[in-house]
Design a protein around this motif. Structure first.
Motif: not given
Length: 515
Positions: A96, A98, A101-102, A105, A145-146, A148, A153, A156
Motif C-alpha cells: 500500500l 502510506p 487515502s484509503v 489505495n 492510510l498513515s 490506520l 491496513k 484495506v
C-alpha cells in the motif's frame, strides 16, 4: 459446511511441477479449491506453498502440469491473466501507499475517470462499496492510510483485492503482524467472503488460525503433496506430523517437562528490576528472573512486551527504577552496557534490528561477541570457527548456509543465526522477543528445545511470543501485561492453560471498562 456441494472446483491443479536451479520446488502436485470454502495450504518453509501460490496467481509458469479454472485449462502469462480469471491475492506485506487515502489505495489503477481526469466522487463511492462488501462500512474512504492500525491496513489491502469481486482470493500470511483482536476482525471478514461464495486459499504459520477458519487443508512437504484433508477430521498432532514427516513426541515431551518443572528460587536473581519504567511508554513495574528460569511475557499487541524487553536490554533507557544483575546494581545506558553484564537480546524485528543481511551467517553469529571484545581485539579465525561450529551443531544449522549472505536465507535460519549470536556472548540473561515468529514448524521446534536446554544450563530467559500456546508450554512463570502495565503473574503448572492467561486479560479489561 458441506465440502462436496460444488460439482466442479473453481480452481484445479493437476501434476504441477516447478524447477528452480538445483531444486524441484513442486513435484507432480494436485490441488482443488471449491467455491464458498476456506482451504488452508500447510507446510514448513521450502514445502512449496509460495510456489503453489505463484502458479495460481500467474507469476510463475509450471514446467509440467495444467491449471484449470471452471474446468477449462488455462495458461497464465502474468498476474493480469489470473486477475481476469477472477483470482486476487493479498500478500503478507500489504503493498500500500502510506501517503494516499484509503480510497486511493483501494482503487489504485481502477480510478473512475472523466474527460479531464479522475472523478474522485465516484472513485470514493466505489471504494466505499468495496469496504461495505467486506462489512467495513465504518472505515471512511477519505482517511489517510498513515492513520490506520496494522489490521486496518491489512483490511484495506483486502478491499483492494476484492474491488473487482473476485471468485478466488489468495491470502498469504495475512495475520502475521496482527494481534488477537485484530485477527478476530480479519477472520470475521473472511467468513463473510466465504458466505458470499468466494473460494479462499489461506496460508499461515499459525496452526490455530488455520484450524479455526479452514474447511479443508492440503499439506505440502518438500515440494510434494502429502494429502488433502477435511479440517474437522484432522488432529493437530497429525497435521504437524504430516508437515514434518515425523511424530511430535518431542514437542509433547517438552511441554510436559516444562509444565512439571516447579522452579524454586534460590539465591540472588540473575535479573531484578524494581519500579522500572519509562514515561509514555511503560508503566513502572517489578520483574525478577532467576538463573535457570524461563519467564514468559504474555499480552496482546501493544501491551508493553517489547517495550519491557527494550528497557531490560539497554536498547531504550528507563527513566525510573533500579536494575540489578547477579546482585550488582547496574545502569544500562545502551545495548553494549547490557552485553558487558551478559544480557543479550534477540529483537522482534530480525530484518531491521537483528540480522545484517549483506554479511554471511558466519559473520552475523560472531558479531555481538566481537563487539563485546572490541574491534581492536579481533577474534582469530580459529576462535570464530570454533564458536560457529558449536552453534551449527546445537541449532541444527546447515553448514552450507554459513558463507551465504544471511539476507538470502530462510526466516527460520535467520532466527537461528540471531539466537546463535546471542548465545555466543554466553549470556546470564537472554531476552527473546518473538524468536519463533514466521518460521516453520521444524525450526520452531529446534528453537523451543534449545530455549529449554538453556534454562537447564542455568541461563535466565525472558520469552516473548504472540502465540500464547508457546508461552504456556515453555515458561516456568508468566508475567501478564496489558496497556503497557503489568496486571499479574502466574506460576506455571498442570492447571495453567492459554485460557487462564486470556481470562486474566479479559477480567482486567472488564474491570477497567466498569471503572
Amino acid at each position: 459446511m458441506t465440502l462436496d456441494r460444488a460439482p466442479e472446483p473453481v480452481v484445479r491443479l493437476e501434476g504441477i511441477t516447478v524447477d528452480f536451479p538445483g531444486v524441484r520446488a513442486l513435484d507432480d502436485v494436485d490441488f482443488r479449491l471449491f467455491p464458498g470454502e476456506v482451504h488452508a495450504v500447510m507446510g514448513e518453509n521450502a514445502a512449496g506453498k509460495s510456489t503453489l501460490v505463484a502458479v495460481i496467481t500467474g507469476t510463475l509458469a509450471p514446467e509440467e502440469g495444467t491449471v484449470f479454472v471452471d474446468g477449462e485449462p488455462r495458461r497464465f502469462s502474468g498476474v493480469a491473466d489470473s486477475r481476469a480469471a477472477g483470482i486476487a491475492t493479498v500478500f503478507q506485506e500489504a503493498q500500500l501507499s502510506p501517503n494516499l487515502s484509503v480510497a486511493e489505495n483501494v482503487m489504485l489503477g481502477r480510478e473512475r475517470r472523466r474527460l479531464f481526469g479522475i472523478d474522485w466522487r465516484r472513485t470514493r463511492a466505489d471504494a466505499g462499496e468495496a469496504l461495505a462488501w467486506l462489512g467495513l462500512d465504518d472505515l471512511d474512504p477519505k482517511t489517510p492510510l498513515s492513520m490506520l492500525t496494522p489490521a486496518q491496513k491489512q483490511l484495506v489491502a483486502l478491499a483492494r483485492a476484492v474491488v473487482d469481486e473476485p471468485r478466488v482470493l489468495v491470502l498469504d500470511e495475512p495475520t502475521s503482524s496482527l494481534d488477537v483482536a485484530e485477527v478476530a476482525t480479519l477472520m470475521r471478514v473472511i467468513r463473510g467472503l466465504r458466505q458470499r461464495g468466494v473460494a479462499i486459499l489461506f496460508i499461515s504459520h499459525f496452526l490455530e488460525q488455520a484450524f479455526a477458519i479452514s474447511d479443508r487443508m492440503t499439506v505440502l512437504r518438500g515440494g510434494r503433496r502429502v494429502g488433502e484433508y477435511a479440517t474437522r477430521d484432522l488432529e493437530r498432532a497429525d497435521l504437524i506430523s504430516k508437515m514434518l514427516g515425523k511424530d511430535i513426541d518431542s514437542l509433547r515431551a517438552l511441554g510436559s517437562e516444562r509444565k512439571a518443572h516447579h522452579y524454586a528460587s534460590d539465591g540472588e536473581p540473575a535479573l531484578l528490576a524494581s519500579d522500572v519504567g519509562r514515561r509514555g511508554e511503560l508503566e513502572r513495574m517489578d520483574v525478577e528472573v532467576q538463573r535457570g528460569e524461563i519467564v514468559g511475557l504474555a499480552g496482546l499487541r501493544g501491551s508493553g512486551r517489547t517495550e519491557l524487553a527494550s528497557l531490560l536490554s539497554g536498547t531504550v533507557r528507563a527513566d525510573s527504577g533500579e536494575l540489578w544483575v547477579d546482585g550488582e546494581k547496574v545502569q544500562l545506558k545502551n545495548p553494549s552496557a547490557a552485553l558487558r553484564h551478559r544480557i543479550a537480546l534477540s529483537a522482534e524485528n530480525r530484518g531491521t534490528q537483528g540480522i545484517i543481511g549483506d554479511l554471511t551467517a558466519r559473520e552475523n553469529i560472531i558479531l555481538s561477541l566481537q563487539a563485546l571484545r572490541g574491534w581492536t581485539r579481533p577474534l582469530s579465525q580459529a576462535e570464530s570457527a570454533g564458536i560457529v561450529e558449536t552453534y551449527v551443531e546445537a541449532l541444527h544449522l546447515d553448514p552450507a548456509d554459513l558463507d551465504r549472505p544471511v539476507g538470502l536465507l530462510s526466516g527460520g535460519t535467520q532466527q537461528k543465526v540471531l539466537l546463535a549470536r546471542a548465545l555466543a556472548v554466553r549470556p546470564h540473561v537472554l531476552i527473546l522477543d518473538e524468536p519463533t515468529r514466521g518460521i516453520d514448524i521444524a525450526a520452531k521446534l529446534d528453537v523451543q528445545r534449545r530455549i529449554s536446554q538453556l534454562a537447564g544450563d542455568g541461563v535466565a530467559v525472558i520469552f516473548i511470543s504472540s502465540e500464547l500456546e508457546e508461552v504456556v508450554r515453555l515458561s516456568d512463570r508468566i508475567i501478564v501485561l496489558k496497556d503497557r502495565d503489568k496486571i499479574g503473574e502466574l506460576s506455571n503448572g498442570p492447571g495453567v492453560t492459554v485460557d487462564t492467561v486470556v481470562e486474566m486479560i479479559a477480567a482486567e479489561m472488564s474491570l477497567t471498562s466498569e471503572l
